[in-house]
Design a protein around this motif. Structure first.
Motif, PDB file in Angstrom:
ATOM      1  N   ARG A  73       0.846  -1.199   0.000  1.00 20.25           N
ATOM      2  CA  ARG A  73       0.000   0.000   0.000  1.00 20.25           C
ATOM      3  C   ARG A  73       0.882   1.250   0.000  1.00 20.25           C
ATOM      4  O   ARG A  73       0.597   2.206  -0.727  1.00 20.25           O
ATOM      5  CB  ARG A  73      -0.960  -0.011   1.187  1.00 20.25           C
ATOM      6  CG  ARG A  73      -2.120  -0.983   1.017  1.00 20.25           C
ATOM      7  CD  ARG A  73      -3.104  -0.904   2.186  1.00 20.25           C
ATOM      8  NE  ARG A  73      -3.835   0.346   2.160  1.00 20.25           N
ATOM      9  CZ  ARG A  73      -5.010   0.540   1.558  1.00 20.25           C
ATOM     10  NH1 ARG A  73      -5.590  -0.477   0.928  1.00 20.25           N
ATOM     11  NH2 ARG A  73      -5.606   1.703   1.585  1.00 20.25           N
ATOM     12  N   ALA A  74       1.959   1.235   0.794  1.00 18.94           N
ATOM     13  CA  ALA A  74       2.877   2.378   0.827  1.00 18.94           C
ATOM     14  C   ALA A  74       3.574   2.554  -0.522  1.00 18.94           C
ATOM     15  O   ALA A  74       3.700   3.678  -1.027  1.00 18.94           O
ATOM     16  CB  ALA A  74       3.900   2.208   1.952  1.00 18.94           C
ATOM     17  N   GLU A  77       1.112   4.070  -2.946  1.00 16.31           N
ATOM     18  CA  GLU A  77       0.946   5.514  -2.727  1.00 16.31           C
ATOM     19  C   GLU A  77       2.110   6.279  -3.336  1.00 16.31           C
ATOM     20  O   GLU A  77       1.909   7.292  -4.009  1.00 16.31           O
ATOM     21  CB  GLU A  77       0.815   5.813  -1.235  1.00 16.31           C
ATOM     22  CG  GLU A  77      -0.532   5.433  -0.670  1.00 16.31           C
ATOM     23  CD  GLU A  77      -0.666   5.743   0.810  1.00 16.31           C
ATOM     24  OE1 GLU A  77       0.053   6.628   1.314  1.00 16.31           O
ATOM     25  OE2 GLU A  77      -1.503   5.092   1.463  1.00 16.31           O
ATOM     26  N   ASP A  78       3.330   5.810  -3.094  1.00 13.72           N
ATOM     27  CA  ASP A  78       4.515   6.477  -3.655  1.00 13.72           C
ATOM     28  C   ASP A  78       4.489   6.492  -5.182  1.00 13.72           C
ATOM     29  O   ASP A  78       4.986   7.420  -5.806  1.00 13.72           O
ATOM     30  CB  ASP A  78       5.803   5.796  -3.181  1.00 13.72           C
ATOM     31  CG  ASP A  78       6.091   6.045  -1.712  1.00 13.72           C
ATOM     32  OD1 ASP A  78       5.457   6.949  -1.110  1.00 13.72           O
ATOM     33  OD2 ASP A  78       6.942   5.318  -1.152  1.00 13.72           O
ATOM     34  N   HIS A  80       1.786   6.572  -6.988  1.00 17.01           N
ATOM     35  CA  HIS A  80       0.524   7.196  -7.422  1.00 17.01           C
ATOM     36  C   HIS A  80      -0.438   6.166  -8.012  1.00 17.01           C
ATOM     37  O   HIS A  80      -1.118   6.410  -9.004  1.00 17.01           O
ATOM     38  CB  HIS A  80       0.769   8.349  -8.406  1.00 17.01           C
ATOM     39  CG  HIS A  80       1.703   9.371  -7.873  1.00 17.01           C
ATOM     40  ND1 HIS A  80       1.353  10.261  -6.878  1.00 17.01           N
ATOM     41  CD2 HIS A  80       3.003   9.619  -8.155  1.00 17.01           C
ATOM     42  CE1 HIS A  80       2.382  11.026  -6.590  1.00 17.01           C
ATOM     43  NE2 HIS A  80       3.404  10.660  -7.341  1.00 17.01           N
ATOM     44  N   ASP A  82      -3.594   3.504  -6.813  1.00 15.88           N
ATOM     45  CA  ASP A  82      -4.589   3.345  -5.768  1.00 15.88           C
ATOM     46  C   ASP A  82      -4.166   2.218  -4.817  1.00 15.88           C
ATOM     47  O   ASP A  82      -4.065   1.057  -5.240  1.00 15.88           O
ATOM     48  CB  ASP A  82      -5.942   3.029  -6.408  1.00 15.88           C
ATOM     49  CG  ASP A  82      -7.061   2.843  -5.397  1.00 15.88           C
ATOM     50  OD1 ASP A  82      -6.836   3.016  -4.179  1.00 15.88           O
ATOM     51  OD2 ASP A  82      -8.185   2.529  -5.846  1.00 15.88           O
ATOM     52  N   PRO A  83      -3.907   2.528  -3.540  1.00 19.95           N
ATOM     53  CA  PRO A  83      -3.486   1.493  -2.584  1.00 19.95           C
ATOM     54  C   PRO A  83      -4.518   0.378  -2.431  1.00 19.95           C
ATOM     55  O   PRO A  83      -4.150  -0.788  -2.225  1.00 19.95           O
ATOM     56  CB  PRO A  83      -3.302   2.249  -1.270  1.00 19.95           C
ATOM     57  CG  PRO A  83      -3.126   3.671  -1.656  1.00 19.95           C
ATOM     58  CD  PRO A  83      -3.899   3.858  -2.934  1.00 19.95           C
TER      59      PRO A  83
END
Length: 113
Positions: A73-74, A77-78, A80, A82-83
């Protein structure tokens, strides 16, 4: 007085189609790379499954899965992405891995009889 032909819209459409084909070609290349990466990933998970089966370890590891979900998930996010999508993808892959591990455990268990 001369009538202008609607050549510009056709030229723009042709240019758009050429660009679209180029983008789709890139997508196709990425899809091929993803398939090869997934195949490589499953080679390693098969090794894990055989090791678990030989030593009577459970097919799933919920604690590792929780850590992996947080990590992915991280990363999403990094990147861009969707987690939630990354988590759904991971859960889908893990379900398949566990299925393979269960099959290996059943096969290894029946060989030991």
């Amino acid at each position: 007085m001369t009538a202008e032909t609607p050549a510009a819209p056709i030229d723009e459409r042709d240019a758009a189609m050429t660009e679209l084909l180029g983008i789709r070609s890139s997508i196709d290349n990425i899809d091929a790379a993803l398939i090869h990466l997934l195949a490589e990933r499953f080679k390693f998970t098969q090794q894990v499954g055989r090791l678990k089966a030989m030593h009577g370890l459970p097919p799933s590891d919920p604690e590792r899965e929780k850590r992996q979900i947080a990590r992915l998930r991280a990363l999403a996010e990094d990147a861009h992405l969707d987690p939630a999508f990354a988590e759904k993808w991971f859960n889908f892959v893990v379900a398949e891995v566990i299925r393979h591990h269960e099959e290996l455990a059943d096969t290894t268990g029946s060989e030991g009889l």
